[in-house]
Structures are given as structure tokens and as C-alpha cells.
Design an enzyme around this catalytic site. Sequence first.
Site, PDB file in Angstrom:
ATOM      1  N   PHE A 148       0.865  -1.180   0.000  1.00 38.83           N
ATOM      2  CA  PHE A 148       0.000   0.000   0.000  1.00 38.83           C
ATOM      3  C   PHE A 148       0.899   1.225   0.000  1.00 38.83           C
ATOM      4  O   PHE A 148       1.562   1.538   0.992  1.00 38.83           O
ATOM      5  CB  PHE A 148      -0.942   0.052   1.197  1.00 38.83           C
ATOM      6  CG  PHE A 148      -1.848   1.258   1.137  1.00 38.83           C
ATOM      7  CD1 PHE A 148      -2.985   1.237   0.344  1.00 38.83           C
ATOM      8  CD2 PHE A 148      -1.536   2.424   1.807  1.00 38.83           C
ATOM      9  CE1 PHE A 148      -3.809   2.362   0.248  1.00 38.83           C
ATOM     10  CE2 PHE A 148      -2.344   3.550   1.720  1.00 38.83           C
ATOM     11  CZ  PHE A 148      -3.481   3.518   0.936  1.00 38.83           C
ATOM     12  N   ASP A 233       9.557   2.935   1.717  1.00 36.87           N
ATOM     13  CA  ASP A 233       8.366   3.719   2.032  1.00 36.87           C
ATOM     14  C   ASP A 233       8.131   3.633   3.539  1.00 36.87           C
ATOM     15  O   ASP A 233       7.599   2.642   4.046  1.00 36.87           O
ATOM     16  CB  ASP A 233       7.166   3.173   1.264  1.00 36.87           C
ATOM     17  CG  ASP A 233       5.878   3.964   1.533  1.00 36.87           C
ATOM     18  OD1 ASP A 233       5.848   4.722   2.521  1.00 36.87           O
ATOM     19  OD2 ASP A 233       4.921   3.803   0.763  1.00 36.87           O
ATOM     20  N   LYS A 262       2.748  11.417   6.725  1.00 33.24           N
ATOM     21  CA  LYS A 262       1.888  11.236   7.888  1.00 33.24           C
ATOM     22  C   LYS A 262       2.416  11.963   9.126  1.00 33.24           C
ATOM     23  O   LYS A 262       2.136  13.132   9.325  1.00 33.24           O
ATOM     24  CB  LYS A 262       1.648   9.749   8.150  1.00 33.24           C
ATOM     25  CG  LYS A 262       0.840   9.073   7.027  1.00 33.24           C
ATOM     26  CD  LYS A 262       0.310   7.738   7.429  1.00 33.24           C
ATOM     27  CE  LYS A 262      -0.428   7.046   6.285  1.00 33.24           C
ATOM     28  NZ  LYS A 262      -1.638   7.763   5.846  1.00 33.24           N
TER      29      LYS A 262
END
Length: 407
Positions: A148, A233, A262
Amino acid sequence: MTAPARTARGSEELIRAEEPVLAHNYHPLPVVVARAAGAWVEDVEGRRYLDMLAGYSALNFGHRHPALVEAAHRQLDRLTLTSRAFHNDRLAGFAERLAALTGTDMVLPMNTGAEAVESGIKVARKWAYDVKGVPADRATIVVAADNFHGRTTTIVSFSTDETARSGFGPFAPGFRIVPYNDLAAMEAAVDETTAAVLIEPIQGEAGVLIPDDGYLAGVRELTSRKGCLFVADEIQSGLGRTGHTLAVEHEAVVPDVVLLGKALGGGIVPVSAVVGRRDVLGVLHPGEHGSTFGGNPLAAAVGTAVVELLETGEFQRRAAELGTVLREGLAALVGRGVVGFRARGLWAGVDVDPSLGSGREISERLMREGILVKDTHGSTIRLAPPLTVTAEELTGALGTLEKVLTS
């Protein structure tokens, strides 16, 4: 004539009001949050809930951390946006400190996590053409199944989640998908056209899947030997979540490029970044990439305050120490409603006995008991509380999970 004051709407009314005007891109739990502080949120009726999701790690420092709120207020009174047509007085300091924190040379500031991933892909391809000598438009990137990395059209092109892909083609070429945690398959997929291997050190959306010890070191060795980049990531796994600043530090691995997002915005503004070696990020030249809001003064001010919190090591230590409490608590529930779990630091994927309900159903039961979590595939729920959570709050949440699973 002055319009009459509107009566405050309750949770049910607000949820119904969303239906005709909001596109259906999420399926949120039926709670309407109105206020929050630290690890706790409060709905419009005043009911309190312990937030055990923390915005998928966007709220690593809790809701409205005083140092981050102060940094935002201070900057709001001075300057919020110039665009990158001009310099601003906050960006250099932010980039210097973020590079130092992550042990890298250069920073490419962006806004959202997906933008960081897209930017990382562009950098890897440009490096492949300019430095490695891959023929034009032939560069490939090796990725892992069940990944993801976001929901843009490029990114869903290499997703294996049909919900994310179906109906959004045609898909971008240039990606090779191999099983996660399989170095042999990765080696077979890497060839002279490979610009990079792009993986999550821990796969979050897939259920907090933690690879075998040595996998990340193996990826580093393979990419170095084959002459391609290792792009990690760390948008969910990074910035203290796993007990280190970056999850790759568990194997003392240094990628060529790291993607951040984030938590970098402190839950206040969207902030993301691509950080890496000078000879890699240096392939970009003015006009080849950009973002109007990337590196804006408000984002840089908040991002700098986030880096300051991480520079002390306090939050990394808290995640490691409280991670022991989390693992021990979950281990005690195995065979008592939990069939298995994976945890690192303050992050866990918990597989619930399917006979007790789906992940969604378990999340709704926990919500009714004052605990907010979110499901992922099947009967798996994710736990990712703010790093500011206390041991008592964490133990209480695990006790509530036990109650929901065994009552």
C-alpha cells in the site's frame, strides 16, 4: 436579515447529512469526533474514546501536541504560503534538520504520502536514465505484492488490491510485482532496466506484516550488487512508530531513498518528503518537478517542530518500551479470541477468530466500549496508538479488547 442560528447537530444527523454530498471514498466508523487532546477524542455528544489508530500514524505525537500547536500558531501569525516561486525563511532549517535526523543528504518536500511516493518514482526513473544509462522509457521498478503506497493512478497500477484497482485502468507500465519477503523472487525480477526496488519495511495496510529477519538487509545487498536503488516507504512505519526513527534501523539498513509523510505533519498539516543521497536526488533540475504547497512555511514550521521532538529520542524509546506491553498483552489473548498477531513497537496487526466477527464488526464493538481502532482485510484489526499513550491506557485498551472477544 440575520439568519437564525443553526441548532447543533448530533452524530446520527451529521452522518446522514454526509451521505448525499460526500463521495464514497471511505467507510468510517459511526463516530463523529468534535474535540481531541493527547490520546483521547470526544464526539459531538461528549462521549470519550481512546484513539488506538492515531490517524494511521499521522498522529504519532497525539492530538494537538502543545509544541506542535504552538509552532503552528506562531507561524500562522507570520507567513503561511509563498509557493516555491520564492524562498521562505523556514524551509532551509527544516530540510537541514530532517536530513540530519534521517542521516541523508537532501530533502524534497511534498505534501501527502502519495505525492512522496510519486516523487520517489520520478526520481528513481530519472536516476536510471541519467546515471545508470537505462534506455529512454524502459526503466522498471520492482515492488511487493500486498503493498500500500497510496491511491493515485500510477500507484494503483502496481497494487494487488482489486478494490483499489478495479475500474481505474488503463494502468501505468513499468512495474514488476513479486511476493513480499521473498528475496529469490526479487532477485529474479531485477535486471539491467531496474531503476529501484520500492517496498514498505513493514506492510501496514496488509495487516502489519513484518518480514523475516535479514530481509531488509538482503534487499540492501541485492540492490547494491545489481546497481539499482533501494527506496523504502516509511510513511506509516517511520518517525518513531516502531521504536526507531525509521523501521529500517532494526536491521541497520540505509536505503538510497526514504519516503516520509503522515507523522511528519504532526496531525496538523499535510507534510511529506523524499529524503536521500545527493547523487540520487540531485538528478532533479529546476522545472522538472514541483509542488505549490510543498515546503510551505507553515508545513516547514510544523515539520521542524516534529523533528525537534524526535531528536530527543524520547518517542522512539516510548514506542520500544510500550511495545513490550502491547506484545505481552496480545500474547495473553492468543487462543482467547486472537488467533495471531504481528507487532513492532507501538504497531500491531491482530488476527481475530473469524467466528467472532469481521474486523469491521470487532472495531464497531470496541467503539461502543470507548476504544477506536480500524479493521483491514478479513478479521484483522490494526492497533497504532499515539506514542504519547500511557502504559495504563494501553493496558486498559487491551483489557477492553479481551472483554469484546470473550464476553
